[in-house]
Design an enzyme around this catalytic site. Structure first.
Site, PDB file in Angstrom:
ATOM      1  N   ARG A  81      34.291 -14.472  42.265  1.00 42.77           N
ATOM      2  CA  ARG A  81      34.214 -14.645  40.975  1.00 42.77           C
ATOM      3  C   ARG A  81      35.264 -14.108  40.010  1.00 42.77           C
ATOM      4  NH1 ARG A  81      28.389 -12.312  39.374  1.00 42.77           N
ATOM      5  NH2 ARG A  81      29.309 -12.731  37.358  1.00 42.77           N
ATOM      6  N   GLN A 112      27.574 -10.689  27.382  1.00 37.51           N
ATOM      7  CA  GLN A 112      26.847 -10.494  28.623  1.00 37.51           C
ATOM      8  C   GLN A 112      27.796 -10.579  29.970  1.00 37.51           C
ATOM      9  OE1 GLN A 112      22.362 -11.777  28.467  1.00 37.51           O
ATOM     10  NE2 GLN A 112      23.558 -13.018  27.240  1.00 37.51           N
ATOM     11  N   ASN A 113      28.994 -11.290  29.391  1.00 40.31           N
ATOM     12  CA  ASN A 113      29.963 -11.893  30.658  1.00 40.31           C
ATOM     13  C   ASN A 113      30.657 -10.504  31.095  1.00 40.31           C
ATOM     14  OD1 ASN A 113      28.872 -14.246  29.983  1.00 40.31           O
ATOM     15  ND2 ASN A 113      30.575 -14.902  28.505  1.00 40.31           N
ATOM     16  N   HIS A 130      27.070  -5.781  30.085  1.00 42.35           N
ATOM     17  CA  HIS A 130      26.760  -5.934  31.857  1.00 42.35           C
ATOM     18  C   HIS A 130      28.065  -5.654  32.704  1.00 42.35           C
ATOM     19  CE1 HIS A 130      23.093  -8.771  30.678  1.00 42.35           C
ATOM     20  NE2 HIS A 130      22.836  -7.413  30.525  1.00 42.35           N
ATOM     21  N   GLY A 203      25.865 -19.587  24.040  1.00 44.62           N
ATOM     22  CA  GLY A 203      25.957 -19.865  25.643  1.00 44.62           C
ATOM     23  C   GLY A 203      25.193 -19.040  26.244  1.00 44.62           C
ATOM     24  N   THR A 204      23.896 -18.598  25.906  1.00 46.46           N
ATOM     25  CA  THR A 204      23.014 -17.778  26.960  1.00 46.46           C
ATOM     26  C   THR A 204      21.753 -18.488  26.794  1.00 46.46           C
ATOM     27  OG1 THR A 204      22.119 -15.524  27.186  1.00 46.46           O
ATOM     28  CG2 THR A 204      22.570 -16.075  24.937  1.00 46.46           C
ATOM     29  N   SER A 205      21.140 -18.392  28.171  1.00 50.18           N
ATOM     30  CA  SER A 205      19.764 -18.849  28.306  1.00 50.18           C
ATOM     31  C   SER A 205      18.703 -17.897  27.764  1.00 50.18           C
ATOM     32  CB  SER A 205      19.451 -19.235  29.829  1.00 50.18           C
ATOM     33  OG  SER A 205      19.607 -17.972  30.627  1.00 50.18           O
TER      34      SER A 205
HETATM   35  C1  BV8 Z   1      17.386  -3.172  33.457  1.00 48.34           C
HETATM   36  C2  BV8 Z   1      26.177  -8.692  35.510  1.00 48.34           C
HETATM   37  C3  BV8 Z   1      15.837  -1.502  33.802  1.00 48.34           C
HETATM   38  C4  BV8 Z   1      26.190  -8.794  37.018  1.00 48.34           C
HETATM   39  C5  BV8 Z   1      24.001  -9.339  34.796  1.00 48.34           C
HETATM   40  C6  BV8 Z   1      11.829  -6.769  37.811  1.00 48.34           C
HETATM   41  C7  BV8 Z   1      12.455  -6.000  38.259  1.00 48.34           C
HETATM   42  C8  BV8 Z   1      13.756  -5.543  37.722  1.00 48.34           C
HETATM   43  C9  BV8 Z   1      14.133  -5.629  36.507  1.00 48.34           C
HETATM   44  C10 BV8 Z   1      13.504  -6.570  36.059  1.00 48.34           C
HETATM   45  C11 BV8 Z   1      12.211  -6.974  36.342  1.00 48.34           C
HETATM   46  N1  BV8 Z   1      11.901  -8.169  35.502  1.00 48.34           N
HETATM   47  C12 BV8 Z   1      12.685  -7.999  34.322  1.00 48.34           C
HETATM   48  C13 BV8 Z   1      13.525  -6.822  34.636  1.00 48.34           C
HETATM   49  C14 BV8 Z   1      14.659  -6.788  33.791  1.00 48.34           C
HETATM   50  C15 BV8 Z   1      16.078  -7.339  34.083  1.00 48.34           C
HETATM   51  C16 BV8 Z   1      15.728  -8.662  33.662  1.00 48.34           C
HETATM   52  O1  BV8 Z   1      15.935  -9.166  32.626  1.00 48.34           O
HETATM   53  N2  BV8 Z   1      15.437  -9.763  34.810  1.00 48.34           N
HETATM   54  C17 BV8 Z   1      15.363 -11.228  34.475  1.00 48.34           C
HETATM   55  C18 BV8 Z   1      15.952 -12.099  35.539  1.00 48.34           C
HETATM   56  C19 BV8 Z   1      13.813 -11.524  34.071  1.00 48.34           C
HETATM   57  N3  BV8 Z   1      16.989  -6.718  33.600  1.00 48.34           N
HETATM   58  C20 BV8 Z   1      17.620  -5.837  34.269  1.00 48.34           C
HETATM   59  O2  BV8 Z   1      17.432  -5.456  35.418  1.00 48.34           O
HETATM   60  C21 BV8 Z   1      18.708  -4.973  33.499  1.00 48.34           C
HETATM   61  N4  BV8 Z   1      18.263  -3.543  33.630  1.00 48.34           N
HETATM   62  O3  BV8 Z   1      16.511  -3.810  32.747  1.00 48.34           O
HETATM   63  O4  BV8 Z   1      17.164  -1.885  33.646  1.00 48.34           O
HETATM   64  C22 BV8 Z   1      15.792  -0.069  33.843  1.00 48.34           C
HETATM   65  C23 BV8 Z   1      15.308   0.909  32.771  1.00 48.34           C
HETATM   66  C24 BV8 Z   1      15.204   2.145  32.911  1.00 48.34           C
HETATM   67  C25 BV8 Z   1      15.886   2.572  34.245  1.00 48.34           C
HETATM   68  C26 BV8 Z   1      16.611   1.872  35.020  1.00 48.34           C
HETATM   69  C27 BV8 Z   1      16.440   0.557  34.845  1.00 48.34           C
HETATM   70  C28 BV8 Z   1      19.855  -5.388  33.970  1.00 48.34           C
HETATM   71  C29 BV8 Z   1      20.288  -6.915  33.582  1.00 48.34           C
HETATM   72  C30 BV8 Z   1      21.680  -7.025  33.845  1.00 48.34           C
HETATM   73  C31 BV8 Z   1      21.913  -7.927  34.992  1.00 48.34           C
HETATM   74  N5  BV8 Z   1      23.299  -8.219  35.567  1.00 48.34           N
HETATM   75  N6  BV8 Z   1      25.208  -9.556  34.888  1.00 48.34           N
HETATM   76  C32 BV8 Z   1      26.891 -10.157  37.429  1.00 48.34           C
HETATM   77  O5  BV8 Z   1      27.308 -10.796  36.578  1.00 48.34           O
HETATM   78  O6  BV8 Z   1      26.630 -10.408  38.642  1.00 48.34           O
HETATM   79  S1  BV8 Z   1      23.063 -10.578  34.092  1.00 48.34           S
HETATM   80  C33 BV8 Z   1      23.795 -12.001  34.168  1.00 48.34           C
HETATM   81  O7  BV8 Z   1      22.838 -12.834  34.001  1.00 48.34           O
HETATM   82  C34 BV8 Z   1      24.701 -12.300  32.944  1.00 48.34           C
HETATM   83  O8  BV8 Z   1      25.052 -11.109  32.416  1.00 48.34           O
HETATM   84  C35 BV8 Z   1      23.911 -12.751  31.959  1.00 48.34           C
HETATM   85  O9  BV8 Z   1      23.085 -11.492  31.194  1.00 48.34           O
HETATM   86  C36 BV8 Z   1      22.761 -13.527  32.965  1.00 48.34           C
HETATM   87  C37 BV8 Z   1      23.053 -14.840  32.873  1.00 48.34           C
HETATM   88  O10 BV8 Z   1      22.562 -15.527  31.876  1.00 48.34           O
HETATM   89  P1  BV8 Z   1      23.377 -16.292  30.559  1.00 48.34           P
HETATM   90  O11 BV8 Z   1      24.748 -15.730  30.544  1.00 48.34           O
HETATM   91  O12 BV8 Z   1      22.578 -16.524  29.719  1.00 48.34           O
HETATM   92  O13 BV8 Z   1      23.731 -17.459  31.684  1.00 48.34           O
HETATM   93  P2  BV8 Z   1      23.032 -18.698  31.972  1.00 48.34           P
HETATM   94  O14 BV8 Z   1      23.553 -19.018  33.154  1.00 48.34           O
HETATM   95  O15 BV8 Z   1      21.612 -18.291  32.399  1.00 48.34           O
HETATM   96  O16 BV8 Z   1      23.043 -19.635  30.755  1.00 48.34           O
HETATM   97  C38 BV8 Z   1      24.117 -20.095  30.295  1.00 48.34           C
HETATM   98  C39 BV8 Z   1      23.602 -20.893  29.120  1.00 48.34           C
HETATM   99  O17 BV8 Z   1      25.061 -21.320  28.574  1.00 48.34           O
HETATM  100  C40 BV8 Z   1      22.903 -21.933  28.999  1.00 48.34           C
HETATM  101  O18 BV8 Z   1      21.779 -21.896  28.100  1.00 48.34           O
HETATM  102  C41 BV8 Z   1      23.683 -23.266  29.214  1.00 48.34           C
HETATM  103  O19 BV8 Z   1      22.723 -24.465  28.424  1.00 48.34           O
HETATM  104  C42 BV8 Z   1      24.683 -22.975  28.213  1.00 48.34           C
HETATM  105  N7  BV8 Z   1      26.177 -23.487  28.209  1.00 48.34           N
HETATM  106  C43 BV8 Z   1      26.456 -24.197  29.179  1.00 48.34           C
HETATM  107  N8  BV8 Z   1      27.677 -24.561  28.795  1.00 48.34           N
HETATM  108  C44 BV8 Z   1      27.864 -24.431  27.645  1.00 48.34           C
HETATM  109  C45 BV8 Z   1      26.795 -23.560  27.036  1.00 48.34           C
HETATM  110  N9  BV8 Z   1      26.621 -23.205  25.817  1.00 48.34           N
HETATM  111  C46 BV8 Z   1      27.526 -23.485  25.116  1.00 48.34           C
HETATM  112  N10 BV8 Z   1      28.736 -23.977  25.431  1.00 48.34           N
HETATM  113  C47 BV8 Z   1      28.857 -24.429  26.760  1.00 48.34           C
HETATM  114  N11 BV8 Z   1      30.193 -25.305  26.998  1.00 48.34           N
END
Ligand code: BV8
Ligand code: ZN
Length: 257
Positions: A81, A112-113, A130, A203-205
Site C-alpha cells: 500500500r 481517515q486516510n 488513523h 469519500g467515506t462509507s
Molecule cells: C477503537 C488505518 C476502541 C489502518 C483504519 C469490535 C471490536 C473492536 C472494535 C470495534 C468493534 N466494533 C466496532 C469497533 C470499533 C472499530 C470500528 O469502527 N469497526 C467497524 C468496522 C465496525 N473501530 C476501531 O477499532 C477504532 N478504535 O474503537 O478503539 C478502543 C477504545 C478504547 C481503548 C482501546 C480501544 C480504530 C479504527 C481505525 C481502524 N483503522 N485505517 C489501515 O488503513 O489499514 S480504518 C480504515 O477503514 C480507514 O482509515 C477508514 O477509516 C476505513 C475505510 O473507510 P473509508 O475511508 O470510508 O473507505 P471505504 O472504502 O469504506 O469507503 C470509500 C467511500 O468512498 C465509499 O463510500 C465510496 O462510494 C466512496 N468513493 C469511491 N470513489 C469515490 C468516492 N467518493 C468520492 N469520490 C470518488 N471518486
C-alpha cells in the site's frame, strides 16, 4: 432532508440555501476517507483488493492479532500500500481541498486516510485520525523507525525490519482496529466537529468509529452537513448529498463560491 443531488455528469444548479451556506460558512470541517484517493488509483477499502491481497479482508489484516500471527503478511500488505501511495499523484479533489483551505482560512482537514496525498496537494496541518503509512515504529519499544527501501516487486510477503535499539519488529504507523486513535488528533477533530458550522464528508462509507461520529456531532451542534460520494448513504443524517466523484464535484463547487 432533500433528495440527493445527481452531480455525476455535471454540477447542477445548487439550491440557494446550500450555496449560501457554502459561501458564508465561518468554520469548515472536512472529513475525508478512501474515496478521495480513489481517483489517484488507490483502492478503497470496500473494493476488492487486487493481487496477493484479494483474498484477505482489510479489517482482518489491519489488526494487532494479524501482525503477531504473521508479521510478514501484514508488513508486506502495508509496504504494498505504501508503494501504491508513493506511485500515486494527488488528484483534483486533493488539490481543490488545499485551494479551498487557502482561500477560506478557517477550513480544517481531518482524514481517515493513511496516504500523504493531501499533504502533497498542498494541504497543511492535516489531522490523520488513523495514522500514516510513512511513520513506521518499533512494535516493542515504539521508537520511530525510518521507512525501509521498497523491494523491487510489489505485493509480497515481507519480513519487517528490526528496531536498531531493541531488535523488535517494525510495524506500520497506522491505527489498527481495536487500537485507540491518537488522543490529540481525536480531541482536535472532536473540538472542530463541535465548533464548525459546515461539515463536508467526502469519500467515506462512514462505517468506522469513532471517525464516523464526527459529522453526527457537528449536526447535533447545528452545523450543515454535506456528503460527497458517488453512492448515496441510506441512513444519511445530514443535510445534502452530492452524488458523484470528488475529483469532479470539488473543483466545480469551488468555482461557484
Ligand atoms: C477503537 C488505518 C476502541 C489502518 C483504519 C469490535 C471490536 C473492536 C472494535 C470495534 C468493534 N466494533 C466496532 C469497533 C470499533 C472499530 C470500528 O469502527 N469497526 C467497524 C468496522 C465496525 N473501530 C476501531 O477499532 C477504532 N478504535 O474503537 O478503539 C478502543 C477504545 C478504547 C481503548 C482501546 C480501544 C480504530 C479504527 C481505525 C481502524 N483503522 N485505517 C489501515 O488503513 O489499514 S480504518 C480504515 O477503514 C480507514 O482509515 C477508514 O477509516 C476505513 C475505510 O473507510 P473509508 O475511508 O470510508 O473507505 P471505504 O472504502 O469504506 O469507503 C470509500 C467511500 O468512498 C465509499 O463510500 C465510496 O462510494 C466512496 N468513493 C469511491 N470513489 C469515490 C468516492 N467518493 C468520492 N469520490 C470518488 N471518486
Ligand atoms: Zn524497539
Amino acid at each position: 432532508m432533500p433528495a440527493p443531488l445527481d452531480c455525476r455528469t455535471a454540477l447542477p444548479t445548487l439550491p440557494p440555501a446550500l450555496l449560501e451556506r457554502l459561501r458564508t460558512a465561518d468554520e469548515v470541517l472536512v472529513l475525508t476517507g478512501a474515496g478521495v484517493s480513489a481517483e489517484s488509483g488507490i483502492a478503497t477499502f470496500r473494493e476488492a483488493l487486487t493481487g496477493l491481497w484479494a483474498r484477505f479482508d482489510p479489517a482482518q489484516l489491519a489488526t494487532t492479532e494479524a501482525f503477531v500471527q504473521d508479521p510478514a503478511r501484514v508488513w508486506g500488505w502495508y509496504e504494498w500500500r505504501r508503494r501504491q501511495a508513493l506511485e500515486a499523484q494527488p488528484n483534483a479533489a486533493h488539490r481543490a481541498l488545499a485551494a479551498w483551505a487557502e482561500r477560506h482560512g478557517r477550513l480544517r482537514l481531518v482524514t481517515q486516510n493513511v496516504d500523504d496525498l493531501h499533504e502533497r496537494a498542498g494541504s497543511r496541518d492535516v489531522i490523520h485520525l488513523h495514522g500514516s503509512l510513512h511513520a513506521p515504529r518499533c512494535f516493542d519499544c515504539a521508537r520511530p523507525l525510518a521507512s525501509p527501501a521498497l523491494p523491487k516487486t510489489g505485493d509480497r510477503l515481507l519480513a519487517p525490519p528490526r528496531c536498531p535499539a531493541c531488535g523488535g519488529p517494525a510495524r506500520p504507523g497506522v491505527v489498527w482496529f481495536g487500537e485507540s486513535l491518537p488522543a490529540e488528533a481525536l480531541a482536535t477533530a472532536w473540538d472542530l466537529a463541535e465548533r464548525c458550522d459546515l461539515c463536508l464528508v467526502i469519500g467515506t462509507s462512514g462505517l468506522v468509529q469513532p471517525a464516523a461520529s464526527l459529522p453526527v456531532v457537528a449536526r447535533q451542534r447545528g452545523a450543515t452537513v454535506v456528503r460527497i460520494d458517488p453512492q448515496p448513504a441510506a441512513d444519511f443524517g445530514g443535510d445534502w448529498q452530492l452524488l458523484g466523484a470528488a475529483g469532479a464535484i470539488l473543483p466545480a463547487l469551488l468555482e461557484r463560491l
